[in-house]
Design a protein around this motif. Structure first.
Motif, PDB file in Angstrom:
ATOM      1  N   MET A   4       0.841  -1.197   0.000  1.00 32.65           N
ATOM      2  CA  MET A   4       0.000   0.000   0.000  1.00 32.65           C
ATOM      3  C   MET A   4       0.877   1.247   0.000  1.00 32.65           C
ATOM      4  O   MET A   4       0.579   2.231  -0.681  1.00 32.65           O
ATOM      5  CB  MET A   4      -0.931  -0.018   1.219  1.00 32.65           C
ATOM      6  CG  MET A   4      -2.226   0.709   0.966  1.00 32.65           C
ATOM      7  SD  MET A   4      -3.197   0.882   2.441  1.00 32.65           S
ATOM      8  CE  MET A   4      -4.105  -0.594   2.464  1.00 32.65           C
ATOM      9  N   TYR A   5       1.985   1.187   0.751  1.00 33.94           N
ATOM     10  CA  TYR A   5       2.924   2.307   0.777  1.00 33.94           C
ATOM     11  C   TYR A   5       3.425   2.616  -0.636  1.00 33.94           C
ATOM     12  O   TYR A   5       3.345   3.745  -1.104  1.00 33.94           O
ATOM     13  CB  TYR A   5       4.103   1.959   1.692  1.00 33.94           C
ATOM     14  CG  TYR A   5       5.208   2.997   1.696  1.00 33.94           C
ATOM     15  CD1 TYR A   5       5.214   4.028   2.623  1.00 33.94           C
ATOM     16  CD2 TYR A   5       6.242   2.943   0.772  1.00 33.94           C
ATOM     17  CE1 TYR A   5       6.214   4.974   2.627  1.00 33.94           C
ATOM     18  CE2 TYR A   5       7.248   3.889   0.755  1.00 33.94           C
ATOM     19  CZ  TYR A   5       7.235   4.899   1.693  1.00 33.94           C
ATOM     20  OH  TYR A   5       8.224   5.852   1.683  1.00 33.94           O
ATOM     21  N   ALA A   8      -3.869   6.578   6.188  1.00 30.16           N
ATOM     22  CA  ALA A   8      -3.062   6.482   7.400  1.00 30.16           C
ATOM     23  C   ALA A   8      -3.733   5.578   8.435  1.00 30.16           C
ATOM     24  O   ALA A   8      -3.078   4.720   9.036  1.00 30.16           O
ATOM     25  CB  ALA A   8      -2.828   7.873   7.980  1.00 30.16           C
ATOM     26  N   GLN A  65      -3.567   1.882   7.355  1.00 21.02           N
ATOM     27  CA  GLN A  65      -2.217   1.370   7.577  1.00 21.02           C
ATOM     28  C   GLN A  65      -1.985   1.084   9.058  1.00 21.02           C
ATOM     29  O   GLN A  65      -1.460   0.049   9.435  1.00 21.02           O
ATOM     30  CB  GLN A  65      -1.176   2.405   7.117  1.00 21.02           C
ATOM     31  CG  GLN A  65      -1.089   2.605   5.633  1.00 21.02           C
ATOM     32  CD  GLN A  65      -0.143   1.609   4.988  1.00 21.02           C
ATOM     33  OE1 GLN A  65      -0.318   0.413   5.155  1.00 21.02           O
ATOM     34  NE2 GLN A  65       0.819   2.076   4.247  1.00 21.02           N
ATOM     35  N   LEU A  66      -2.413   2.052   9.883  1.00 26.36           N
ATOM     36  CA  LEU A  66      -2.192   1.946  11.319  1.00 26.36           C
ATOM     37  C   LEU A  66      -2.902   0.712  11.883  1.00 26.36           C
ATOM     38  O   LEU A  66      -2.323  -0.053  12.663  1.00 26.36           O
ATOM     39  CB  LEU A  66      -2.724   3.220  11.975  1.00 26.36           C
ATOM     40  CG  LEU A  66      -2.297   3.492  13.402  1.00 26.36           C
ATOM     41  CD1 LEU A  66      -0.795   3.565  13.469  1.00 26.36           C
ATOM     42  CD2 LEU A  66      -2.900   4.796  13.882  1.00 26.36           C
ATOM     43  N   VAL A  76      -1.086  -2.412  10.937  1.00 34.33           N
ATOM     44  CA  VAL A  76       0.141  -2.596  11.712  1.00 34.33           C
ATOM     45  C   VAL A  76      -0.188  -3.040  13.137  1.00 34.33           C
ATOM     46  O   VAL A  76       0.437  -3.963  13.681  1.00 34.33           O
ATOM     47  CB  VAL A  76       0.981  -1.304  11.722  1.00 34.33           C
ATOM     48  CG1 VAL A  76       2.138  -1.416  12.697  1.00 34.33           C
ATOM     49  CG2 VAL A  76       1.509  -1.004  10.335  1.00 34.33           C
ATOM     50  N   TRP A  77      -1.209  -2.413  13.743  1.00 31.88           N
ATOM     51  CA  TRP A  77      -1.589  -2.807  15.107  1.00 31.88           C
ATOM     52  C   TRP A  77      -2.038  -4.261  15.157  1.00 31.88           C
ATOM     53  O   TRP A  77      -1.654  -5.008  16.049  1.00 31.88           O
ATOM     54  CB  TRP A  77      -2.704  -1.892  15.626  1.00 31.88           C
ATOM     55  CG  TRP A  77      -2.171  -0.655  16.248  1.00 31.88           C
ATOM     56  CD1 TRP A  77      -0.896  -0.454  16.696  1.00 31.88           C
ATOM     57  CD2 TRP A  77      -2.877   0.560  16.492  1.00 31.88           C
ATOM     58  NE1 TRP A  77      -0.772   0.822  17.197  1.00 31.88           N
ATOM     59  CE2 TRP A  77      -1.962   1.456  17.093  1.00 31.88           C
ATOM     60  CE3 TRP A  77      -4.180   0.985  16.272  1.00 31.88           C
ATOM     61  CZ2 TRP A  77      -2.315   2.761  17.472  1.00 31.88           C
ATOM     62  CZ3 TRP A  77      -4.539   2.274  16.652  1.00 31.88           C
ATOM     63  CH2 TRP A  77      -3.608   3.144  17.242  1.00 31.88           C
ATOM     64  N   ARG A 112       0.946  -6.487  14.880  1.00 33.36           N
ATOM     65  CA  ARG A 112       1.752  -6.519  16.112  1.00 33.36           C
ATOM     66  C   ARG A 112       1.103  -7.402  17.164  1.00 33.36           C
ATOM     67  O   ARG A 112       1.777  -8.167  17.849  1.00 33.36           O
ATOM     68  CB  ARG A 112       1.922  -5.106  16.671  1.00 33.36           C
ATOM     69  CG  ARG A 112       2.857  -4.305  15.830  1.00 33.36           C
ATOM     70  CD  ARG A 112       3.781  -3.428  16.649  1.00 33.36           C
ATOM     71  NE  ARG A 112       4.585  -2.650  15.713  1.00 33.36           N
ATOM     72  CZ  ARG A 112       4.450  -1.340  15.544  1.00 33.36           C
ATOM     73  NH1 ARG A 112       3.599  -0.661  16.276  1.00 33.36           N
ATOM     74  NH2 ARG A 112       5.183  -0.715  14.676  1.00 33.36           N
ATOM     75  N   VAL A 127       2.264   4.952  16.338  1.00 34.31           N
ATOM     76  CA  VAL A 127       1.457   5.630  15.316  1.00 34.31           C
ATOM     77  C   VAL A 127       2.356   6.190  14.216  1.00 34.31           C
ATOM     78  O   VAL A 127       2.153   5.939  13.032  1.00 34.31           O
ATOM     79  CB  VAL A 127       0.630   6.765  15.946  1.00 34.31           C
ATOM     80  CG1 VAL A 127       0.028   7.659  14.866  1.00 34.31           C
ATOM     81  CG2 VAL A 127      -0.474   6.197  16.813  1.00 34.31           C
ATOM     82  N   SER A 174       3.990   3.835  11.782  1.00 32.54           N
ATOM     83  CA  SER A 174       3.103   3.060  10.919  1.00 32.54           C
ATOM     84  C   SER A 174       2.555   3.874   9.753  1.00 32.54           C
ATOM     85  O   SER A 174       2.171   3.327   8.735  1.00 32.54           O
ATOM     86  CB  SER A 174       1.914   2.526  11.717  1.00 32.54           C
ATOM     87  OG  SER A 174       2.344   1.950  12.915  1.00 32.54           O
ATOM     88  N   VAL A 175       2.498   5.190   9.933  1.00 33.58           N
ATOM     89  CA  VAL A 175       1.935   6.032   8.875  1.00 33.58           C
ATOM     90  C   VAL A 175       3.015   6.294   7.822  1.00 33.58           C
ATOM     91  O   VAL A 175       4.144   6.616   8.175  1.00 33.58           O
ATOM     92  CB  VAL A 175       1.437   7.363   9.480  1.00 33.58           C
ATOM     93  CG1 VAL A 175       0.984   8.306   8.388  1.00 33.58           C
ATOM     94  CG2 VAL A 175       0.316   7.106  10.463  1.00 33.58           C
ATOM     95  N   PRO A 176       2.690   6.126   6.534  1.00 37.75           N
ATOM     96  CA  PRO A 176       3.687   6.361   5.483  1.00 37.75           C
ATOM     97  C   PRO A 176       4.319   7.740   5.617  1.00 37.75           C
ATOM     98  O   PRO A 176       3.628   8.720   5.905  1.00 37.75           O
ATOM     99  CB  PRO A 176       2.865   6.270   4.197  1.00 37.75           C
ATOM    100  CG  PRO A 176       1.708   5.411   4.530  1.00 37.75           C
ATOM    101  CD  PRO A 176       1.410   5.667   5.976  1.00 37.75           C
ATOM    102  N   TYR A 178       5.463   9.903   3.538  1.00 33.56           N
ATOM    103  CA  TYR A 178       5.039  11.006   2.684  1.00 33.56           C
ATOM    104  C   TYR A 178       3.713  11.604   3.154  1.00 33.56           C
ATOM    105  O   TYR A 178       3.439  12.778   2.919  1.00 33.56           O
ATOM    106  CB  TYR A 178       4.942  10.582   1.220  1.00 33.56           C
ATOM    107  CG  TYR A 178       4.205   9.290   0.961  1.00 33.56           C
ATOM    108  CD1 TYR A 178       2.833   9.273   0.791  1.00 33.56           C
ATOM    109  CD2 TYR A 178       4.893   8.087   0.880  1.00 33.56           C
ATOM    110  CE1 TYR A 178       2.160   8.092   0.549  1.00 33.56           C
ATOM    111  CE2 TYR A 178       4.231   6.909   0.636  1.00 33.56           C
ATOM    112  CZ  TYR A 178       2.864   6.907   0.471  1.00 33.56           C
ATOM    113  OH  TYR A 178       2.203   5.728   0.240  1.00 33.56           O
ATOM    114  N   LEU A 179       2.891  10.781   3.840  1.00 34.53           N
ATOM    115  CA  LEU A 179       1.650  11.341   4.379  1.00 34.53           C
ATOM    116  C   LEU A 179       1.960  12.277   5.547  1.00 34.53           C
ATOM    117  O   LEU A 179       1.319  13.312   5.710  1.00 34.53           O
ATOM    118  CB  LEU A 179       0.696  10.226   4.823  1.00 34.53           C
ATOM    119  CG  LEU A 179       0.109   9.370   3.689  1.00 34.53           C
ATOM    120  CD1 LEU A 179      -0.929   8.402   4.233  1.00 34.53           C
ATOM    121  CD2 LEU A 179      -0.509  10.239   2.613  1.00 34.53           C
TER     122      LEU A 179
END
Lengths: 290, 357
Positions: A216-217, A265, A268-269, A272-273, A276, B168, B171-173, B175-176
């Motif tokens: 996604m990045y 964002a 994605q977060l 990731v959570w 983890r 937090v 984890s956020v790209p 560039y954002l």
């Protein structure tokens, strides 16, 4: 039977994910986003009607996230704009996981020259910075289809997972039950796919999520820079449009630019959570994973 | 050792001398790095020649169609730009490409005629090395320091707040995060003069050993560096926290406590050193990622580094520049890799022993 007991134990272990707050929030968020991008478009119609009298409206009951530069509803664009993104991330993730798991486990299991060769290739691919390579490739190949984009991202991002899988299989293959299978004369393919891999399923799922976040990045980055000319409704395309048209320097456009940024964002977060929390449950280094 | 070796040998050390082990390790790593460079160089050459939209052919056709230049002349022009001789068989072109490369000749830019690619790189690269390097260094030292503090105060509100923030932001790209800085602090609450902060230097500023020059350099690099730090410091912090927590459980820490060593000495000499060692191997992976991310960050902040140069050359299809910059980015990541390996081996002898085995 044993298989059922095993399944119950797995589910039980998955339940542990809910013990940590990051696991709960992550799981809920991921489920929310999957529902939003799959079922959402069926419920919320896409607003394509330009309305000059309603440009850059602040959020209201009628437009929960306000309106864009043509007076169209932003919320409906967010609902419709995630499906393609999720599709590319999932496909790229599955593809790289498939390559990494197959080659990594075979590499560890067969060993010898094949293993050395695989490791050399992996080291080389791992060192080449992925995003610049993707950017350069986009200069040669017009990536106008989402499937092609997913394929390219997926085929470049297996090395990390391959190493991890290989290390796992190397330790697993010394266990008694694998030696027993070998003594029974079962084939390499059977042992790897039926005996070894099911034991690292949790680990593979974690890495699938990692692969999805990194896909996604790359995907959003490429679209943002305008290197992948995707059109239509897409969070990344929204950011790209806001950027090229200079909407980000316009104070009223805050809702328009923040909505896709926040969506990506947060997604994605949550991923990731969740990963983890899964890691805490399955991490083989903690000795509970296998 | 073979079973029928003379008994006397058993008394002699079974391993080569210490310096030899170190040398072997270095040789293996250097060879590996050279091999990777060779693969990448080969890849970029054949990418230019054999890709679907072979840019050399496209350029030749363009010259013929747009300017009515005869084929032979068009081929000569294209050959000059890529510093290749197109009349030679492919393998000789490849050898010539390698030969030119060793002399730092990467061909000429399509769009800025007469400008060698190496000159352009020389102009843009130092800024990326400076900003990415500063960002990584700041973020690593800050993260290692904070990580240790969190480990010692685990469970406190300080730990919980910082750990959550770190998770937090990592984890956020990146560039954002850069976009957010721009949108929030540049446009919505205009605290930052983002238009003035663009570029690597203010107009008219000349490199000198003056305070003004360094202040200007830092002023323009501030936003990219801040983005690199914000998006990577959480990772270092959380990794260091975990590493410290597991080090604290080691026997030698307990023994050190039992021996009555001062807390300060335990923290720095025993825990800090051993907990931060494993982080060095991850420095390379992060370096590669940050350099890769510089394409996006430099575009957003209009910072004239190598990432912005690559993006511009891709957008304008300036293939010789694309090839050169990509090669350079990759080689610098490989070098960073090698450097990390060597530094790590120097500070942690266990690795040196494993590596040469």
């Amino acid at each position: 039977m044993a298989a059922q007991a095993l399944a119950a134990r797995r589910l039980g272990r998955f339940g542990l994910v809910l013990r940590s707050s990051s696991g709960r929030v992550g799981l809920a968020g991921v489920v929310f986003f999957i529902l939003l991008v799959t079922a959402g478009p069926l419920v919320v119609p896409l607003d394509t009607k330009a309305d000059i009298s309603a440009i850059y409206q602040p959020p209201s009951l009628q437009h929960p996230l306000g309106t864009d530069h043509q007076g169209r509803d932003i919320f409906s664009q967010i609902v419709h704009g995630g499906r393609g993104l999720l599709y590319v991330a999932a496909l790229a993730g599955l593809l790289s996981t498939f390559v990494a798991v197959t080659l990594g486990s075979l590499s560890a299991y067969i060993g010898g020259r094949f293993d050395s060769l695989m490791m050399a290739v992996t080291d080389v691919v791992l060192t080449i910075p992925q995003f610049p390579l993707l950017a350069v490739l986009s200069g040669f190949i017009r990536l106008t289809s989402q499937t092609a984009l997913a394929a390219i991202i997926g085929l470049l991002s297996w090395p990390m997972l391959l190493r991890a899988v290989r290390a796992q299989v190397l330790s697993l293959k010394e266990r008694e039950f694998i030696e027993a299978a070998r003594a029974l004369g079962l084939g390499t393919g059977y042992i790897v796919f039926a005996e070894v891999l099911p034991n690292m399923l949790g680990y593979i799922v974690i890495n699938l999520i990692f692969a999805m976040t990194s896909a996604m990045y790359s995907q959003v980055g490429l679209i943002f820079l305008g290197l992948v000319p995707l059109s239509g409704n897409n969070w990344a395309v929204m950011i790209n449009l806001a950027w090229v048209r200079g909407a980000i320097f316009f104070r009223d456009s805050l809702c328009y630019i923040m909505s896709p940024i926040a969506a990506i964002a947060l997604f994605q977060l949550c991923l990731v959570w969740l990963s983890r929390a899964l890691e805490e449950v399955y991490n083989p280094r903690l000795g509970r994973g296998v | 050792m073979s079973a029928n070796a003379p008994v006397a040998v058993e008394a002699a050390p079974a391993y080569p001398a210490r310096w030899l082990r170190g040398a072997g390790f270095i040789a293996v790593r250097v060879l590996k790095a050279l091999l990777t460079v060779a693969v990448v160089v080969t890849l970029t050459f054949f990418m230019i020649r054999l890709m679907p939209g072979n840019p050399i052919d496209v350029y030749i056709h363009q010259l013929i169609a747009q300017y009515g230049i005869p084929l032979a002349e068009a081929r000569n022009l294209a050959a000059a730009l890529f510093s290749l001789d197109l009349n030679e068989p492919l393998w000789r072109q490849y050898l010539r490409f390698l030969g030119n490369l060793t002399q730092g000749d990467l061909g000429m830019s399509f769009l800025s005629p007469g400008t060698p690619v190496s000159t352009m790189i020389g102009r843009f690269l130092p800024w990326t090395i400076f900003s990415v390097g500063t960002g990584l260094l700041l973020s690593f030292s800050l993260g290692v320091g904070l990580g240790m503090v969190l480990a010692y105060r685990r469970g406190s509100w300080f730990d919980q707040a910082l750990s959550a923030l770190g998770s937090v932001f990592s984890s956020v790209p990146n560039y954002l995060v850069a976009m957010l800085i721009l949108v929030l602090f540049g446009v919505q609450w205009p605290l930052l003069p983002i238009h003035q902060m663009r570029g690597v230097l203010s107009p008219g500023m000349r490199p000198s050993l003056s305070f003004e020059f360094f202040a200007d350099v830092l002023y323009h690099a501030a936003l990219p560096v801040a983005t690199y730090v914000i998006t990577t410091v959480g990772y270092w912090m959380l990794t260091m926290k975990n590493s410290t927590l597991s080090t604290l459980e080691e026997d030698y820490v307990t023994v050190a406590r039992a021996r009555g060593l001062s807390d300060r000495r335990i923290v720095t000499a025993y825990v800090g050193r051993n907990a931060s060692l494993p982080l060095f191997t991850q420095l390379t992976i992060t370096a590669g990622f940050v350099v890769g991310g510089s394409l996006l960050i430099e575009s957003i902040f209009v910072y004239q580094g190598i990432g912005l140069l690559l993006i511009n050359s891709i957008n304008q299809r300036d293939y010789p520049v694309m090839q050169g910059v990509f090669l350079l980015i990759t080689v610098s990541v490989i070098l960073a890799n090698l450097l990390t390996d060597l530094v790590y081996a120097r500070i942690d002898p266990r690795i040196r022993l494993q590596g040469s085995a």
